[in-house]
Design an enzyme around this catalytic site. Structure first.
Site, mmCIF file in Angstrom:
data_model
loop_
_atom_site.group_PDB
_atom_site.id
_atom_site.type_symbol
_atom_site.label_atom_id
_atom_site.label_comp_id
_atom_site.label_asym_id
_atom_site.label_seq_id
_atom_site.Cartn_x
_atom_site.Cartn_y
_atom_site.Cartn_z
ATOM 1 N N GLY A 55 0.907 -1.421 -0.107
ATOM 2 C CA GLY A 55 0.045 0.149 -0.137
ATOM 3 C C GLY A 55 0.893 1.238 0.001
ATOM 4 O O GLY A 55 0.567 2.218 0.505
ATOM 5 N N GLY B 179 -0.335 4.975 -1.054
ATOM 6 C CA GLY B 179 -1.391 5.577 -0.473
ATOM 7 C C GLY B 179 -1.039 6.742 0.237
ATOM 8 O O GLY B 179 0.188 6.992 0.287
ATOM 9 N N ASP C 266 2.272 -1.971 -4.507
ATOM 10 C CA ASP C 266 0.995 -1.290 -4.377
ATOM 11 C C ASP C 266 -0.010 -1.932 -5.659
ATOM 12 O O ASP C 266 0.573 -2.333 -6.559
ATOM 13 C CB ASP C 266 0.981 0.147 -4.656
ATOM 14 C CG ASP C 266 -0.300 0.964 -3.988
ATOM 15 O OD1 ASP C 266 -0.080 1.617 -3.118
ATOM 16 O OD2 ASP C 266 -1.455 0.713 -4.784
ATOM 17 N N ILE C 267 -1.268 -1.921 -5.351
ATOM 18 C CA ILE C 267 -2.116 -2.495 -6.599
ATOM 19 C C ILE C 267 -2.163 -1.481 -7.880
ATOM 20 O O ILE C 267 -2.379 -1.801 -8.650
ATOM 21 C CB ILE C 267 -3.467 -2.477 -5.994
ATOM 22 C CG1 ILE C 267 -4.502 -3.354 -6.785
ATOM 23 C CG2 ILE C 267 -4.019 -1.164 -6.006
ATOM 24 C CD1 ILE C 267 -5.119 -4.482 -6.580
ATOM 25 N N ARG C 268 -1.673 -0.047 -7.525
ATOM 26 C CA ARG C 268 -1.488 0.856 -8.642
ATOM 27 C C ARG C 268 -0.090 1.043 -8.750
ATOM 28 O O ARG C 268 0.598 0.682 -8.080
ATOM 29 C CB ARG C 268 -2.156 2.184 -8.158
ATOM 30 C CG ARG C 268 -3.614 1.972 -7.577
ATOM 31 C CD ARG C 268 -4.683 3.154 -7.357
ATOM 32 N NE ARG C 268 -3.473 4.129 -6.912
ATOM 33 C CZ ARG C 268 -4.136 5.424 -6.046
ATOM 34 N NH1 ARG C 268 -5.606 5.387 -5.866
ATOM 35 N NH2 ARG C 268 -3.531 6.488 -6.135
ATOM 36 N N ASP D 26 -1.623 -7.077 -5.576
ATOM 37 C CA ASP D 26 -2.578 -6.975 -5.052
ATOM 38 C C ASP D 26 -2.371 -7.414 -3.549
ATOM 39 O O ASP D 26 -1.898 -8.520 -3.280
ATOM 40 C CB ASP D 26 -3.834 -8.109 -5.535
ATOM 41 C CG ASP D 26 -5.308 -7.810 -4.942
ATOM 42 O OD1 ASP D 26 -6.268 -7.603 -5.672
ATOM 43 O OD2 ASP D 26 -5.446 -7.776 -3.698
ATOM 44 N N TYR E 256 -15.831 0.146 8.690
ATOM 45 C CA TYR E 256 -14.332 0.546 8.454
ATOM 46 C C TYR E 256 -13.880 0.063 9.953
ATOM 47 O O TYR E 256 -12.821 -0.660 10.180
ATOM 48 C CB TYR E 256 -14.071 1.619 8.327
ATOM 49 C CG TYR E 256 -12.566 2.187 8.597
ATOM 50 C CD1 TYR E 256 -12.335 3.222 9.515
ATOM 51 C CD2 TYR E 256 -11.529 1.990 7.617
ATOM 52 C CE1 TYR E 256 -10.979 3.583 9.810
ATOM 53 C CE2 TYR E 256 -10.161 2.270 7.752
ATOM 54 C CZ TYR E 256 -10.025 3.291 8.944
ATOM 55 O OH TYR E 256 -8.644 3.830 9.256
ATOM 56 N N LYS F 146 -11.065 -2.644 11.612
ATOM 57 C CA LYS F 146 -9.976 -2.322 12.351
ATOM 58 C C LYS F 146 -10.073 -3.019 13.714
ATOM 59 O O LYS F 146 -8.877 -3.444 14.173
ATOM 60 C CB LYS F 146 -10.297 -0.679 12.811
ATOM 61 C CG LYS F 146 -9.816 -0.046 11.440
ATOM 62 C CD LYS F 146 -8.178 -0.183 11.095
ATOM 63 C CE LYS F 146 -8.070 0.020 9.340
ATOM 64 N NZ LYS F 146 -6.736 -0.316 9.068
HETATM 65 C C1 VAH Z 1 -10.459 7.582 7.949
HETATM 66 N N1 VAH Z 1 -8.572 9.022 8.011
HETATM 67 O O1 VAH Z 1 -10.962 8.915 7.946
HETATM 68 C C2 VAH Z 1 -9.017 7.736 8.307
HETATM 69 C C3 VAH Z 1 -8.663 7.578 9.738
HETATM 70 C C4 VAH Z 1 -9.368 8.221 11.809
HETATM 71 C C5 VAH Z 1 -9.897 8.345 10.532
HETATM 72 O O2 VAH Z 1 -8.985 6.093 9.921
HETATM 73 O O3 VAH Z 1 -11.123 6.957 7.604
#
Ligand code: VAH
Length: 314
Positions: free
Chosen positions: A6, A9, A32-34, A51, A140, A144
């Site tokens: 990554g 990024g 990176d994938i790109r 990938d 997300y 995490k």
């Molecule tokens: C997001 N910049 O906004 C990231 C981060 C704390 C936020 O994980 O998803």
């Protein structure tokens, strides 16, 4: 040798740049994938288009370059993940487990970023403790928390040296934000310089933890260099450096650009994500166990961001 997955990024690019500066380009392999964006930003040295879920290829790269440390930085961030939860689960989890399996086979240490997004509405919002309830309501955040638990599992079950930090919103003057809820805090500086106005997608009183990229990169390197015998936590450490809201950030910008104004068009999805996150973390464990100590605050970051953007503006 280090492998950064990554590496093109928002965070990966700058960790790649700093690692190459410190350890030499040939000791830092990028993937990176790109392969289209800002590679010139990072300069020469080995680069692979791959990938993050392709464990077979990553395993070959690790063996070919005798990698001993992997920075796993491939993920979909909060706002983009919320638009495509299954893609977020697939990349964030199958990418991570591919890296952990390779690390287990090749005895590599692994850095995986977690986030303030790993907390939810039932988590204490003020001075969020290192060890507390984590029931995030964004996909997300789910990836995490699952990622933190998976990394701790690989450490306890297979003795893989996994470490991570829970990042605040990251603000960079070099790489564009990656589709996160905290992207406003980066965009606002570019808009302030470009047209002395910013239309913010979060409410003006939304407090969030933020960190300037130089401190974010320092944390990622410092934790991996830490003496493992001092670590009582691993995945992942709260790190904090500043907590502010859009109104406050605008006020600091006005000390540099007096005519700057801010208006609001609240994005309900991003606002809901931001409202589910803490206002400010406590980071004593990181300070005690590996000497975490950020250097920037809202005033010095604002000055540095605006000066850097102005220098680049023709
Ligand atoms: C997001 N910049 O906004 C990231 C981060 C704390 C936020 O994980 O998803």
């Amino acid at each position: 040798n280090i492998l950064i997955i990554g590496s093109l990024g928002q965070l990966g690019s700058e960790i790649a740049l700093e690692c190459r500066r410190r350890y030499g380009s040939d000791h830092v392999v990028l993937a990176d994938i790109r392969d289209d964006v800002n590679k010139e930003l990072i300069g020469g040295g080995p680069f692979y288009k791959v990938d993050a879920r392709d464990g077979k290829t990553i395993n070959e790269i690790v063996k070919k370059h005798t990698i001993d440390t992997i920075y796993h930085l491939a993920a979909l961030l909060s706002a983009r993940a919320e638009q495509n939860p299954l893609a977020a689960w697939d990349l964030n989890m199958n990418g991570l487990i591919a890296t952990l399996e390779v690390a287990k086979e090749n005895h590599c240490a692994v850095f995986t970023p977690s986030s303030i997004g790993a907390f939810g509405p039932t988590t204490p919002k003020q001075f969020t403790p290192q060890d507390t309830i984590q029931r995030p309501t964004s996909i997300y955040g789910v990836t995490k928390v699952a990622g933190e638990l998976l990394c701790d599992y690989y450490h306890h079950a297979y003795d893989v040296d996994t470490r991570g930090v829970r990042y605040p919103g990251i603000i960079s003057n070099m790489t564009p934000p990656g589709g996160g809820t905290t992207d406003y805090a980066v965009e606002i500086y570019y808009e302030a310089v470009r047209k002395e106005h910013y239309t913010c997608f979060l409410r003006g009183d939304t407090y969030l933890d933020m960190i300037y990229m130089p401190d974010a990169v320092e944390a990622a390197i410092q934790i991996m260099e830490a003496d493992p015998s001092r670590l009582r936590h691993r995945n992942a450490f709260n790190i904090a450096s500043m907590s502010f809201c859009p109104e406050e950030q605008a006020a600091y910008i006005r000390t540099v650009i007096p005519g700057f104004t801010i208006s609001y068009e609240v994005d309900p999805v991003k606002q809901a994500i931001a409202d589910s996150w803490p206002n400010c973390l406590e980071d004593y464990a990181a300070r005690v166990e590996w000497d975490w100590n950020p250097t920037y605050n809202l005033e010095t970051m604002t000055l540095d961001m605006i000066e850097t953007i102005l220098r680049r503006t023709p």
